[in-house]
Write an enzyme that holds these catalytic residues in place. Sequence first.
Site, PDB file in Angstrom:
ATOM      1  CB  SER A 295      -0.600   0.285   1.381  1.00 49.68           C
ATOM      2  OG  SER A 295      -0.095  -0.020   2.555  1.00 49.68           O
ATOM      3  CG  ASP A 296       1.501   5.952  -1.242  1.00 49.01           C
ATOM      4  OD1 ASP A 296       2.359   5.939   0.256  1.00 49.01           O
ATOM      5  OD2 ASP A 296       1.598   7.000  -2.186  1.00 49.01           O
ATOM      6  CB  ALA A 297       2.802   6.325   3.111  1.00 49.30           C
TER       7      ALA A 297
END
Length: 750
Positions: A295-297
């Site tokens: 995932s992105d952050a």
Amino acid sequence: MVMAELNIQEKMIVKDYENKINELIDKMTTEEKVGQLNQSLPSIFGAFGMTKDEIIEKLVEGEISYEDFQAMKRDYHKDDIRKGLIGSMGGITGAELSNELQKIAIEESRLGIPLLFGLDVIHGYRTIFPIPLAEACSWDMELIEKTAEIAAKEASAAGIHWTYAPMVDVSRDSRWGRVAEGTGEDTYLASVIAAARVKGFQGENLSDPDRVLACAKHFAAYGAAVGGRDYNTVDMSLQTLHEVYLPPFEAAAEAGVGTFMSAFNDLNGIPCSVNNYLLTDVLRGQFGFKGFVVSDANSIAEVVVHGKSVDRKEASKKALLAGLEMDMSQGTYLQDLPEKIINGDIPEEVLDEAVRRVLRVKYQLGLFDNPYRTDCNLEEKTLLAPEHVEVARKMAQRSIVLLKNENNILPLKKDLKKIAVIGPLADNKKEMLGTWAITGESEDVVTVLTGIQSAVDKDTEIVYSKGCEVTGDVDLDFNTAVQIANESDVIIAVVGESADMSGEASSRMDLNFPGRQEELLKALHQTDKPVVVVLINGRPLSIPWAAENVSAIVEAWQLGIESGNAIADVLFGEFNPSGKLVATFPYSVGQVPIYYNHPKTGRPASKIKFTSKYIDGPSEPLYPFGFGLSYTTFKYENLLISASEVTKEGKVTISVDVQNTGDRSGEEIVQLYLTDVVASRVRPVKELKGFNKVALQLGETKTVSFEIEIRNLGFYDDAMDYIIEPGLFKVSIGPNSKEGLEGEFIVVDY
Ligand code: BGC
């Protein structure tokens, strides 16, 4: 990797680790399995179950002492590593620390599964190269691959296994700060560069300790955020998605990229991190991708903020089922998934398959056999090695785009009497590094002033004044600037943006020079001395006054540690500029999004009122895509098209003679554009379909040929089927997207 493509020995290795992975999964508890899907950060982010903002609030309110705060920052979650609850760590740098943490995972956790260390190594680790947008302007795939290779070598020596790069987001909106991290507005160029960067980072074999695992991000269409505002919603037709935004991702997958990162945005109403269509249908189905998705952050937890899930538990479930294997940095999976699995809410096989994908990559990296890929000695001798710095200078020279050169004022003579170097970015180290240079050091940077000082003859006097700041209107020093300008033969004005004005969360609503810099340029112009503008920036700018009035414009972007040397090489003719723009420069922010390959309108701009244009400014760009000057000149002639008719399965060869007609050797980027004249859907006015960078000596002519496969000239119809239609195609081959020799061929159906 497809089994059929492997030789017998490689097949045995794959079989061997597939067996080991299955044995390992059989031994794992649910928590340990979820642990492999959990990426943790050492900093205050995510520590103690609090967000950064919560911790800072408590610090401000005195509920946390400064000492505790410092200790929190150093929390490496060693206990969680021991318990097997962390599969990957972000933000760890240095051989010593990474080996120390790896040792805990290997020796003190129950199953001894190695950690995977990830970091944003975007344009260099310690040897900082030009920002990706600038590198793209070189159109030099060999060199782009080389800088990624060096970045990998340095990062790996510093304990990193995995870079969150390349960023392959096409963007047509220079308000978006992250255009600095990408390769501009063109899909074809972005795809070729994506493949080169993946090759550079990963090499032939992931277990080579000089290479790192790459990550194609941000999947998908993140660069189309409405209004150019970072993280904003994206709404587009599936045809545009598949024709414009997805091909660079597919190219990365074809080049063997090991991981993908899901984007923050929603796409047509579905956040990318829970987007089954993207993560499963397209990525696994269409692209045949075998690696894992991170995932992105915090983007899984943010699905709740999008209003797409009622809570994090639901978001986690949706993300895992959609095909997202690893949760970056907020512990969402770790907290929320085990219960869902134990309840039977998510089938255990789904979890096992996700774990299998993560473990497989760890095997491919060789981490089970060689968990400590570096040591402090190797780190010390690799970082900033002289041969890396040499490549940084080469890449920086080739990233520069010469936008204007009135009366051939450039290159400057090295024996001028006096040169005024003026501007807030002239003697600055930090801003030259650009966005995402977290492991770079300002002290390594050669400033423009220093570069110029070392380039000129010893009798040439260099005088310097800052003039003003990049932003704001304080501390103006126009008087000194004008005074030294008046005493000099030429003025070199170094102006533009600071590094933090582009990159993540740095969208702008204005694309002019920030602060008082244009006023400074106007004051310098008044002296009647020639003004050479050196632009330092992370995005296309709208600079019509400068384009009209100054003598020369050198677009230098943020070129990294060798900025000053490379800029001086161009200013004084040691290097003949060859870069070409990969993103359109507008006259005004009001024209944005402006890009060369726009669909045809029914009323193209003309003198007639009721046509597609603005009443208060041009509809044309200030500088078009593909544009860039040289100190020499090139002549194009003899356009040849191998056939006037070609079948859908066939190929056509298009060639042109390019001659160096100027007075010095140089390189030209020859560009081929095609137009599908009539089609069942409205097609772009033209599209880049090939390019070739050729070096030409004085008077030399070379024939440049492109072989075009007709199957690559298709598009998606209303039913989302990829089709190639018969009919007329126009050809334009030349130095940029506006000029070129023209021809045509017909695609036939028989
Ligand atoms: C960015 C990613 C980056 C990640 C980790 C996010 O905010 O969007 O591009 O890789 O942080 O640093």
